[in-house]
Motif scaffolding. Sequence first.
Motif, PDB file in Angstrom:
ATOM      1  N   GLY A  60       1.151 -34.874 -13.871  1.00 30.56           N
ATOM      2  CA  GLY A  60       0.241 -34.582 -14.982  1.00 30.56           C
ATOM      3  C   GLY A  60       0.232 -35.684 -16.018  1.00 30.56           C
ATOM      4  O   GLY A  60      -0.827 -36.063 -16.531  1.00 30.56           O
ATOM      5  N   LEU A  61       1.405 -36.219 -16.335  1.00 30.31           N
ATOM      6  CA  LEU A  61       1.472 -37.331 -17.285  1.00 30.31           C
ATOM      7  C   LEU A  61       0.796 -38.576 -16.730  1.00 30.31           C
ATOM      8  O   LEU A  61       0.137 -39.314 -17.470  1.00 30.31           O
ATOM      9  CB  LEU A  61       2.928 -37.625 -17.650  1.00 30.31           C
ATOM     10  N   ALA A  62       0.954 -38.810 -15.438  1.00 32.09           N
ATOM     11  CA  ALA A  62       0.311 -39.980 -14.830  1.00 32.09           C
ATOM     12  C   ALA A  62      -1.210 -39.851 -14.859  1.00 32.09           C
ATOM     13  O   ALA A  62      -1.923 -40.824 -15.151  1.00 32.09           O
ATOM     14  CB  ALA A  62       0.804 -40.160 -13.396  1.00 32.09           C
ATOM     15  N   VAL A  63      -1.716 -38.660 -14.589  1.00 30.57           N
ATOM     16  CA  VAL A  63      -3.164 -38.445 -14.638  1.00 30.57           C
ATOM     17  C   VAL A  63      -3.665 -38.637 -16.061  1.00 30.57           C
ATOM     18  O   VAL A  63      -4.691 -39.277 -16.301  1.00 30.57           O
ATOM     19  CB  VAL A  63      -3.514 -37.041 -14.107  1.00 30.57           C
ATOM     20  N   TRP A  64      -2.941 -38.077 -17.019  1.00 29.97           N
ATOM     21  CA  TRP A  64      -3.355 -38.219 -18.420  1.00 29.97           C
ATOM     22  C   TRP A  64      -3.339 -39.684 -18.849  1.00 29.97           C
ATOM     23  O   TRP A  64      -4.260 -40.146 -19.508  1.00 29.97           O
ATOM     24  CB  TRP A  64      -2.441 -37.407 -19.336  1.00 29.97           C
ATOM     25  N   ALA A  65      -2.291 -40.414 -18.480  1.00 18.61           N
ATOM     26  CA  ALA A  65      -2.195 -41.824 -18.877  1.00 18.61           C
ATOM     27  C   ALA A  65      -3.337 -42.636 -18.281  1.00 18.61           C
ATOM     28  O   ALA A  65      -3.888 -43.529 -18.932  1.00 18.61           O
ATOM     29  CB  ALA A  65      -0.849 -42.398 -18.443  1.00 18.61           C
ATOM     30  N   GLY A  66      -3.710 -42.333 -17.068  1.00 18.51           N
ATOM     31  CA  GLY A  66      -4.821 -43.046 -16.440  1.00 18.51           C
ATOM     32  C   GLY A  66      -6.157 -42.737 -17.096  1.00 18.51           C
ATOM     33  O   GLY A  66      -7.007 -43.615 -17.254  1.00 18.51           O
TER      34      GLY A  66
ATOM     35  N   VAL B 259      -5.723 -32.126 -27.057  1.00 23.45           N
ATOM     36  CA  VAL B 259      -6.317 -31.271 -26.033  1.00 23.45           C
ATOM     37  C   VAL B 259      -5.939 -31.733 -24.630  1.00 23.45           C
ATOM     38  O   VAL B 259      -5.430 -30.955 -23.823  1.00 23.45           O
ATOM     39  CB  VAL B 259      -7.859 -31.230 -26.187  1.00 23.45           C
ATOM     40  N   GLU B 260      -6.179 -32.998 -24.329  1.00 27.25           N
ATOM     41  CA  GLU B 260      -6.029 -33.459 -22.954  1.00 27.25           C
ATOM     42  C   GLU B 260      -4.576 -33.572 -22.505  1.00 27.25           C
ATOM     43  O   GLU B 260      -4.267 -33.240 -21.356  1.00 27.25           O
ATOM     44  CB  GLU B 260      -6.734 -34.797 -22.776  1.00 27.25           C
ATOM     45  N   LEU B 261      -3.687 -34.023 -23.366  1.00 26.86           N
ATOM     46  CA  LEU B 261      -2.285 -34.165 -22.961  1.00 26.86           C
ATOM     47  C   LEU B 261      -1.666 -32.821 -22.587  1.00 26.86           C
ATOM     48  O   LEU B 261      -1.097 -32.688 -21.501  1.00 26.86           O
ATOM     49  CB  LEU B 261      -1.475 -34.874 -24.050  1.00 26.86           C
ATOM     50  N   PRO B 262      -1.768 -31.789 -23.442  1.00 27.88           N
ATOM     51  CA  PRO B 262      -1.183 -30.501 -23.032  1.00 27.88           C
ATOM     52  C   PRO B 262      -1.839 -29.912 -21.778  1.00 27.88           C
ATOM     53  O   PRO B 262      -1.146 -29.325 -20.943  1.00 27.88           O
ATOM     54  CB  PRO B 262      -1.418 -29.590 -24.231  1.00 27.88           C
ATOM     55  N   LEU B 263      -3.156 -30.076 -21.634  1.00 28.40           N
ATOM     56  CA  LEU B 263      -3.818 -29.546 -20.443  1.00 28.40           C
ATOM     57  C   LEU B 263      -3.335 -30.234 -19.172  1.00 28.40           C
ATOM     58  O   LEU B 263      -3.096 -29.573 -18.152  1.00 28.40           O
ATOM     59  CB  LEU B 263      -5.330 -29.692 -20.566  1.00 28.40           C
ATOM     60  N   CYS B 264      -3.183 -31.537 -19.221  1.00 28.17           N
ATOM     61  CA  CYS B 264      -2.706 -32.263 -18.037  1.00 28.17           C
ATOM     62  C   CYS B 264      -1.255 -31.916 -17.720  1.00 28.17           C
ATOM     63  O   CYS B 264      -0.893 -31.751 -16.550  1.00 28.17           O
ATOM     64  CB  CYS B 264      -2.864 -33.762 -18.232  1.00 28.17           C
TER      65      CYS B 264
ATOM     66  N   ALA C 194       0.499 -26.835 -10.987  1.00 24.24           N
ATOM     67  CA  ALA C 194       0.220 -27.271  -9.616  1.00 24.24           C
ATOM     68  C   ALA C 194       1.517 -27.481  -8.837  1.00 24.24           C
ATOM     69  O   ALA C 194       1.607 -27.137  -7.653  1.00 24.24           O
ATOM     70  CB  ALA C 194      -0.606 -28.553  -9.634  1.00 24.24           C
ATOM     71  N   GLY C 195       2.517 -28.036  -9.499  1.00 28.69           N
ATOM     72  CA  GLY C 195       3.811 -28.221  -8.842  1.00 28.69           C
ATOM     73  C   GLY C 195       4.467 -26.892  -8.493  1.00 28.69           C
ATOM     74  O   GLY C 195       5.022 -26.722  -7.403  1.00 28.69           O
ATOM     75  N   ALA C 196       4.400 -25.935  -9.407  1.00 32.79           N
ATOM     76  CA  ALA C 196       4.972 -24.618  -9.142  1.00 32.79           C
ATOM     77  C   ALA C 196       4.231 -23.907  -8.016  1.00 32.79           C
ATOM     78  O   ALA C 196       4.837 -23.252  -7.164  1.00 32.79           O
ATOM     79  CB  ALA C 196       4.949 -23.775 -10.413  1.00 32.79           C
ATOM     80  N   LEU C 197       2.912 -24.040  -7.993  1.00 29.20           N
ATOM     81  CA  LEU C 197       2.118 -23.437  -6.921  1.00 29.20           C
ATOM     82  C   LEU C 197       2.466 -24.073  -5.576  1.00 29.20           C
ATOM     83  O   LEU C 197       2.630 -23.368  -4.576  1.00 29.20           O
ATOM     84  CB  LEU C 197       0.635 -23.599  -7.214  1.00 29.20           C
TER      85      LEU C 197
END
Length: 81
Positions: A21-27, A47-52, A59-62
Amino acid sequence: MGQRTQAAAGCLVALAGLGAGLAVWAGRARGRVHRFEQGPDWRVFVVELPLCVVGGVGAGALAGALLHRLFRARRAAPPGP
């Protein structure tokens, strides 16, 4: 698999989701925090950082729950001839 091993695997999967999630947000946030001749865009952080991050952990837990079910179903299946 023991209970401690399952707990450790669950924590590792959640951490992997957090990293994803952090990698997606950083990109996505690259170049959007400070725009030319404009102030910082705080929506990127608020908004975007907490959502990612939450989405990545979810997603990891799922994925961990699905893998756990898959391995449990394989173990419970009767052996073939």
